[in-house]
Design a protein around this motif. Structure first.
Motif, PDB file in Angstrom:
ATOM      1  N   ARG A 252      48.596 -39.646  26.976  1.00  0.00           N
ATOM      2  CA  ARG A 252      47.521 -38.629  26.936  1.00  0.00           C
ATOM      3  C   ARG A 252      48.004 -37.304  27.071  1.00  0.00           C
ATOM      4  O   ARG A 252      49.098 -36.983  27.614  1.00  0.00           O
ATOM      5  CB  ARG A 252      46.223 -39.076  27.736  1.00  0.00           C
ATOM      6  CG  ARG A 252      46.513 -39.109  29.165  1.00  0.00           C
ATOM      7  CD  ARG A 252      45.429 -39.699  29.836  1.00  0.00           C
ATOM      8  NE  ARG A 252      44.223 -39.278  29.812  1.00  0.00           N
ATOM      9  CZ  ARG A 252      43.099 -39.558  29.974  1.00  0.00           C
ATOM     10  NH1 ARG A 252      42.906 -40.941  30.521  1.00  0.00           N
ATOM     11  NH2 ARG A 252      41.900 -38.890  30.182  1.00  0.00           N
TER      12      ARG A 252
ATOM     13  N   GLN B  55      61.062 -35.003  35.839  1.00  0.00           N
ATOM     14  CA  GLN B  55      60.314 -35.471  36.597  1.00  0.00           C
ATOM     15  C   GLN B  55      59.358 -36.522  36.087  1.00  0.00           C
ATOM     16  O   GLN B  55      59.273 -37.528  36.232  1.00  0.00           O
ATOM     17  CB  GLN B  55      59.861 -34.734  37.839  1.00  0.00           C
ATOM     18  CG  GLN B  55      60.983 -33.925  38.778  1.00  0.00           C
ATOM     19  CD  GLN B  55      60.386 -32.815  39.501  1.00  0.00           C
ATOM     20  OE1 GLN B  55      59.685 -31.959  39.136  1.00  0.00           O
ATOM     21  NE2 GLN B  55      60.285 -33.095  40.824  1.00  0.00           N
ATOM     22  N   TYR B  56      58.625 -35.935  35.222  1.00  0.00           N
ATOM     23  CA  TYR B  56      57.668 -36.488  34.456  1.00  0.00           C
ATOM     24  C   TYR B  56      58.139 -37.622  33.606  1.00  0.00           C
ATOM     25  O   TYR B  56      57.479 -38.957  33.823  1.00  0.00           O
ATOM     26  CB  TYR B  56      56.950 -35.582  33.493  1.00  0.00           C
ATOM     27  CG  TYR B  56      55.690 -36.284  32.722  1.00  0.00           C
ATOM     28  CD1 TYR B  56      54.441 -36.083  33.526  1.00  0.00           C
ATOM     29  CD2 TYR B  56      55.713 -36.725  31.545  1.00  0.00           C
ATOM     30  CE1 TYR B  56      53.297 -36.520  32.930  1.00  0.00           C
ATOM     31  CE2 TYR B  56      54.419 -37.069  30.923  1.00  0.00           C
ATOM     32  CZ  TYR B  56      53.340 -37.129  31.814  1.00  0.00           C
ATOM     33  OH  TYR B  56      52.141 -37.785  31.064  1.00  0.00           O
TER      34      TYR B  56
ATOM     35  N   ILE C 272      59.049 -40.600  36.082  1.00  0.00           N
ATOM     36  CA  ILE C 272      57.877 -41.414  36.674  1.00  0.00           C
ATOM     37  C   ILE C 272      57.557 -42.448  35.372  1.00  0.00           C
ATOM     38  O   ILE C 272      57.346 -43.636  35.677  1.00  0.00           O
ATOM     39  CB  ILE C 272      56.692 -40.576  36.930  1.00  0.00           C
ATOM     40  CG1 ILE C 272      56.756 -39.364  37.831  1.00  0.00           C
ATOM     41  CG2 ILE C 272      55.476 -41.434  37.311  1.00  0.00           C
ATOM     42  CD1 ILE C 272      55.669 -38.334  38.037  1.00  0.00           C
ATOM     43  N   ALA C 273      57.634 -41.941  34.201  1.00  0.00           N
ATOM     44  CA  ALA C 273      57.540 -43.031  33.224  1.00  0.00           C
ATOM     45  C   ALA C 273      58.470 -44.084  33.393  1.00  0.00           C
ATOM     46  O   ALA C 273      58.012 -45.499  32.947  1.00  0.00           O
ATOM     47  CB  ALA C 273      57.419 -42.221  31.712  1.00  0.00           C
TER      48      ALA C 273
ATOM     49  N   ALA D  52      59.928 -45.166  35.569  1.00  0.00           N
ATOM     50  CA  ALA D  52      59.807 -46.151  36.751  1.00  0.00           C
ATOM     51  C   ALA D  52      58.490 -46.911  36.702  1.00  0.00           C
ATOM     52  O   ALA D  52      58.510 -48.289  37.162  1.00  0.00           O
ATOM     53  CB  ALA D  52      59.312 -45.282  38.218  1.00  0.00           C
ATOM     54  N   PHE D  53      57.772 -46.729  35.696  1.00  0.00           N
ATOM     55  CA  PHE D  53      56.472 -47.594  35.700  1.00  0.00           C
ATOM     56  C   PHE D  53      56.331 -48.324  34.234  1.00  0.00           C
ATOM     57  O   PHE D  53      55.664 -49.589  34.306  1.00  0.00           O
ATOM     58  CB  PHE D  53      55.068 -46.657  35.878  1.00  0.00           C
ATOM     59  CG  PHE D  53      54.847 -46.614  37.037  1.00  0.00           C
ATOM     60  CD1 PHE D  53      54.009 -47.179  37.994  1.00  0.00           C
ATOM     61  CD2 PHE D  53      55.404 -45.175  37.816  1.00  0.00           C
ATOM     62  CE1 PHE D  53      54.076 -47.187  39.269  1.00  0.00           C
ATOM     63  CE2 PHE D  53      55.213 -44.958  39.250  1.00  0.00           C
ATOM     64  CZ  PHE D  53      54.393 -45.966  39.778  1.00  0.00           C
ATOM     65  N   TYR D  54      57.012 -47.809  33.256  1.00  0.00           N
ATOM     66  CA  TYR D  54      56.824 -48.711  32.110  1.00  0.00           C
ATOM     67  C   TYR D  54      58.019 -49.895  32.238  1.00  0.00           C
ATOM     68  O   TYR D  54      59.325 -49.505  32.112  1.00  0.00           O
ATOM     69  CB  TYR D  54      57.215 -47.979  30.565  1.00  0.00           C
ATOM     70  CG  TYR D  54      55.674 -47.109  30.476  1.00  0.00           C
ATOM     71  CD1 TYR D  54      54.377 -47.710  30.335  1.00  0.00           C
ATOM     72  CD2 TYR D  54      55.733 -45.744  30.378  1.00  0.00           C
ATOM     73  CE1 TYR D  54      53.485 -46.869  30.131  1.00  0.00           C
ATOM     74  CE2 TYR D  54      54.652 -45.098  30.199  1.00  0.00           C
ATOM     75  CZ  TYR D  54      53.506 -45.824  30.366  1.00  0.00           C
ATOM     76  OH  TYR D  54      52.275 -44.920  29.953  1.00  0.00           O
ATOM     77  N   LYS D  55      57.616 -50.928  31.905  1.00  0.00           N
ATOM     78  CA  LYS D  55      58.649 -52.273  32.145  1.00  0.00           C
ATOM     79  C   LYS D  55      59.628 -52.187  31.182  1.00  0.00           C
ATOM     80  O   LYS D  55      60.719 -52.252  31.286  1.00  0.00           O
ATOM     81  CB  LYS D  55      57.637 -53.426  32.114  1.00  0.00           C
ATOM     82  CG  LYS D  55      58.376 -54.706  32.516  1.00  0.00           C
ATOM     83  CD  LYS D  55      57.326 -55.827  32.128  1.00  0.00           C
ATOM     84  CE  LYS D  55      57.997 -57.168  32.583  1.00  0.00           C
ATOM     85  NZ  LYS D  55      56.971 -58.189  32.138  1.00  0.00           N
TER      86      LYS D  55
ATOM     87  N   VAL E 282      57.155 -39.987  25.735  1.00  0.00           N
ATOM     88  CA  VAL E 282      56.637 -41.154  26.641  1.00  0.00           C
ATOM     89  C   VAL E 282      55.904 -42.329  25.775  1.00  0.00           C
ATOM     90  O   VAL E 282      56.398 -43.244  26.048  1.00  0.00           O
ATOM     91  CB  VAL E 282      55.460 -40.319  27.718  1.00  0.00           C
ATOM     92  CG1 VAL E 282      54.531 -41.532  28.388  1.00  0.00           C
ATOM     93  CG2 VAL E 282      56.102 -39.413  28.565  1.00  0.00           C
TER      94      VAL E 282
ATOM     95  N   LEU F 256      55.539 -55.068  38.346  1.00  0.00           N
ATOM     96  CA  LEU F 256      55.163 -53.707  38.641  1.00  0.00           C
ATOM     97  C   LEU F 256      54.996 -53.377  40.218  1.00  0.00           C
ATOM     98  O   LEU F 256      55.172 -52.158  40.672  1.00  0.00           O
ATOM     99  CB  LEU F 256      53.538 -53.885  37.935  1.00  0.00           C
ATOM    100  CG  LEU F 256      52.643 -52.250  38.083  1.00  0.00           C
ATOM    101  CD1 LEU F 256      53.367 -51.219  37.362  1.00  0.00           C
ATOM    102  CD2 LEU F 256      51.522 -52.543  37.408  1.00  0.00           C
TER     103      LEU F 256
ATOM    104  N   ARG G  70      58.165 -52.211  41.198  1.00  0.00           N
ATOM    105  CA  ARG G  70      58.655 -50.759  40.510  1.00  0.00           C
ATOM    106  C   ARG G  70      57.852 -49.525  41.211  1.00  0.00           C
ATOM    107  O   ARG G  70      58.397 -48.697  41.398  1.00  0.00           O
ATOM    108  CB  ARG G  70      58.560 -50.794  39.002  1.00  0.00           C
ATOM    109  CG  ARG G  70      59.141 -51.819  38.323  1.00  0.00           C
ATOM    110  CD  ARG G  70      59.276 -51.492  36.576  1.00  0.00           C
ATOM    111  NE  ARG G  70      57.702 -51.523  36.075  1.00  0.00           N
ATOM    112  CZ  ARG G  70      57.273 -52.548  35.856  1.00  0.00           C
ATOM    113  NH1 ARG G  70      57.876 -53.744  36.006  1.00  0.00           N
ATOM    114  NH2 ARG G  70      55.968 -52.478  35.188  1.00  0.00           N
TER     115      ARG G  70
ATOM    116  N   TYR H 108      59.247 -46.297  43.622  1.00  0.00           N
ATOM    117  CA  TYR H 108      59.004 -45.079  43.148  1.00  0.00           C
ATOM    118  C   TYR H 108      58.451 -44.321  44.523  1.00  0.00           C
ATOM    119  O   TYR H 108      58.795 -43.374  44.570  1.00  0.00           O
ATOM    120  CB  TYR H 108      57.983 -45.099  42.021  1.00  0.00           C
ATOM    121  CG  TYR H 108      57.403 -43.708  41.925  1.00  0.00           C
ATOM    122  CD1 TYR H 108      57.894 -42.624  41.286  1.00  0.00           C
ATOM    123  CD2 TYR H 108      55.966 -43.400  42.404  1.00  0.00           C
ATOM    124  CE1 TYR H 108      57.357 -41.461  41.243  1.00  0.00           C
ATOM    125  CE2 TYR H 108      55.486 -42.369  42.282  1.00  0.00           C
ATOM    126  CZ  TYR H 108      56.012 -41.289  41.603  1.00  0.00           C
ATOM    127  OH  TYR H 108      55.451 -39.921  41.537  1.00  0.00           O
TER     128      TYR H 108
ATOM    129  N   MET I 194      50.173 -44.203  33.663  1.00  0.00           N
ATOM    130  CA  MET I 194      51.409 -44.898  33.029  1.00  0.00           C
ATOM    131  C   MET I 194      51.525 -46.406  33.356  1.00  0.00           C
ATOM    132  O   MET I 194      52.635 -47.008  33.590  1.00  0.00           O
ATOM    133  CB  MET I 194      52.651 -44.114  33.925  1.00  0.00           C
ATOM    134  CG  MET I 194      52.839 -42.854  32.946  1.00  0.00           C
ATOM    135  SD  MET I 194      54.293 -41.798  33.602  1.00  0.00           S
ATOM    136  CE  MET I 194      54.197 -40.434  32.698  1.00  0.00           C
TER     137      MET I 194
END
Lengths: 292, 214
Positions: free
Chosen positions: A81, A98-99, A102-103, A105-108, A145, B3, B6, B10, B81
């Protein structure tokens, strides 16, 4: 085929009801266009479908499993978004790098190589801070992203806002290529309907917090007509049809008609033309809507 | 990798970054103290004691301030995310723990080499006090939209200063518990901190469970 399903979704902010008993089924393996006027509830609906915000009432499931706080369901979804350039404490000084980290790190299924490729394609300087990006660059970051997340259900909210025509075409091509290669589901919310119409296999129209329609785009347009001619002839020809946005100039009248099935006949006394998605959307949303 | 793993990874990294910024500021302070003593005999004892004490304060304030920001900024990004609210809640505790425990370990090494052993008590009280203070600021961060930014900033500044001072121990012992011996006053202080931390985390959990992407 998996289905992202929302049942009886109601969202209230204080006394305002933003979504009113919305029922929606998103089937995987399709490209959806979500269209609606500003404030119609598009972003709210998407954020509830992706468990980013809670619904006041109703349930959201993916393959029958609740999406809320569900790792399995969330791992299949990406809702990229608009990135705010201001935080509560001032400018958003996060760097693009950095943004994206983060993506990552969190998107599998994050695809770093693809993200790098897209960063070059959209000419984004990853050392730049979010608050220093132009509107178009911000949109490009949300696209990066979304695409690099490789999520089965990828949702983009106004992805082409601020993008120039070249970047917009690049984005449409990216979606088509990715869809052809992976069969990922895309839900794209946009105001630039005419450009993106060819992309949408299905269209979801939302108005005033309610789902107006959810239909195959081709089928929808095949039963939409603009009927014009002498007012009396037009009135007679469209009798019994759903009529939108009647416009009159002297004795001449034009209306937009949505028949129940394709191939509707209006007689010889009126002119009948096909309707573009944007015009149909406009006709359905403007004041003066009436059902014949 | 799940998750939760991960997310934990982080937040551990975020904790290390916070510690890194604290160390950077600490280095600037040491450089400044050395600079002021330039030309005179270096008061190593004074510099070591001031530097280490200041480091405790930076650790406490940084954790508190970052928690205030996180509730209104980075948490929203992470949530958008695909993180779960429980991952974020656990991650915040993990981040604070990593930063404070590693910070304390570094401080202990510094204490050992500079022989400022009297600062160990101060270190322990500071670290124990930092946990509930961080939780408090995180909760305030969640409430900031409702209460208003200016009001919260005033609370934050006053709370930060008071928290750091109270955590620094000497005020606690001399003002609040002058009649008690050190062990009793420390035990009461630790107990109050633990209870406050648990209660505050329960409040934060409730707030986190309703958090939204903004």
């Amino acid at each position: 085929m998996a289905t992202l399903s929302g049942k009886n979704i109601v969202k209230k902010y204080g006394k305002d009801t933003v979504l009113k008993n919305v029922d929606i089924d998103i089937e995987t393996g399709k490209i959806y266009g979500l269209i609606g006027r500003n404030g119609a509830g598009k972003t709210t609906l998407l954020s509830i479908l992706t468990a980013q915000n809670p619904a006041t009432e109703g349930t959201v499931t993916l393959d029958g499993q609740p999406v809320w706080e569900n790792e399995e369901a969330l791992s299949h979804i990406c809702y990229s978004r608009e990135i705010p350039q201001l935080t509560l404490f001032g400018p958003n000084t996060l760097k693009v790098k950095q943004y994206l980290n983060i993506a990552k790190a969190f998107y599998k299924n994050w695809d770093q190589e693809y993200a790098d490729e897209l960063t070059k394609l959209f000419n984004i300087n990853i050392k730049k801070r979010i608050n220093k990006l132009s509107k178009g660059m911000l949109s490009a970051v949300t696209i990066i992203v979304a695409m690099a997340s490789k999520a089965d259900i990828t949702i983009l909210d106004e992805p082409v806002a601020g993008l120039d025509v070249v970047a917009r075409e690049q984005f449409y091509k990216l979606v088509i290529d990715e869809y052809a290669a992976t069969g990922r589901t895309f839900i794209i919310s946009t105001h630039i309907i005419e450009e993106a119409a060819n992309l949408f296999e299905k269209v979801i129209m939302i108005d005033d917090g309610q789902l107006v329609l959810e239909e195959n785009t081709e089928h929808l347009l095949s039963r939409a007509y603009r009927v014009s001619g002498e007012a009396e002839a037009v009135n007679s020809a469209v009798d019994g049809f759903k009529v939108y946005n009647p416009e009159s100039l002297g004795n001449h009248k034009a209306v937009t008609v949505l028949s129940n099935e394709p191939g509707a006949k209006f007689g010889e006394n009126v002119q009948v033309e096909p309707v573009q998605l944007q015009n149909l959307f406009y006709a359905m949303c403007v004041d003066g809507r009436k059902e014949a | 990798m799940s998750l939760a793993r991960r997310s934990d990874k982080y937040y551990v990294k975020t904790g290390l970054y916070t510690l890194g910024y604290a160390l950077l500021l600490e280095c600037l302070l040491i450089a400044e103290l050395i600079f002021f003593d330039y030309g005179n005999d270096l008061r190593m004892d004074y510099i070591a004691r001031s530097g280490i004490s200041f480091f405790f304060m930076i650790l406490i304030l940084f954790n508190a301030m970052y928690s205030l920001y996180a509730a209104n900024w980075t948490d929203s990004i992470v949530l958008s995310m695909g993180a779960r609210r429980k991952d974020i809640f656990r991650g915040q505790i993990l981040k604070t723990t990593v930063c404070l425990v590693l910070g304390a370990a570094l401080a202990l090494i510094a204490i050992y080499f500079t022989k400022q052993f009297e600062l160990i008590g101060l270190l322990i009280t500071s670290i124990i006090g930092a946990f509930p203070l961080t939780a408090l600021f995180y909760g305030i961060g969640h409430k900031i939209r409702k209460w208003g930014r200016v009001a919260v900033m005033i609370i934050a500044i006053i709370g930060g200063i008071c928290g750091a001072a109270v955590s620094a121990g000497s005020i606690l012992r001399q003002v609040f518990f002058p009649a008690f011996n050190l062990q009793i006053s420390f035990a009461i202080y630790a107990l109050v901190c633990v209870v406050a931390f648990i209660l505050l985390e329960m409040w934060v959990y409730k707030l986190s469970s309703k958090s939204m992407v903004r």
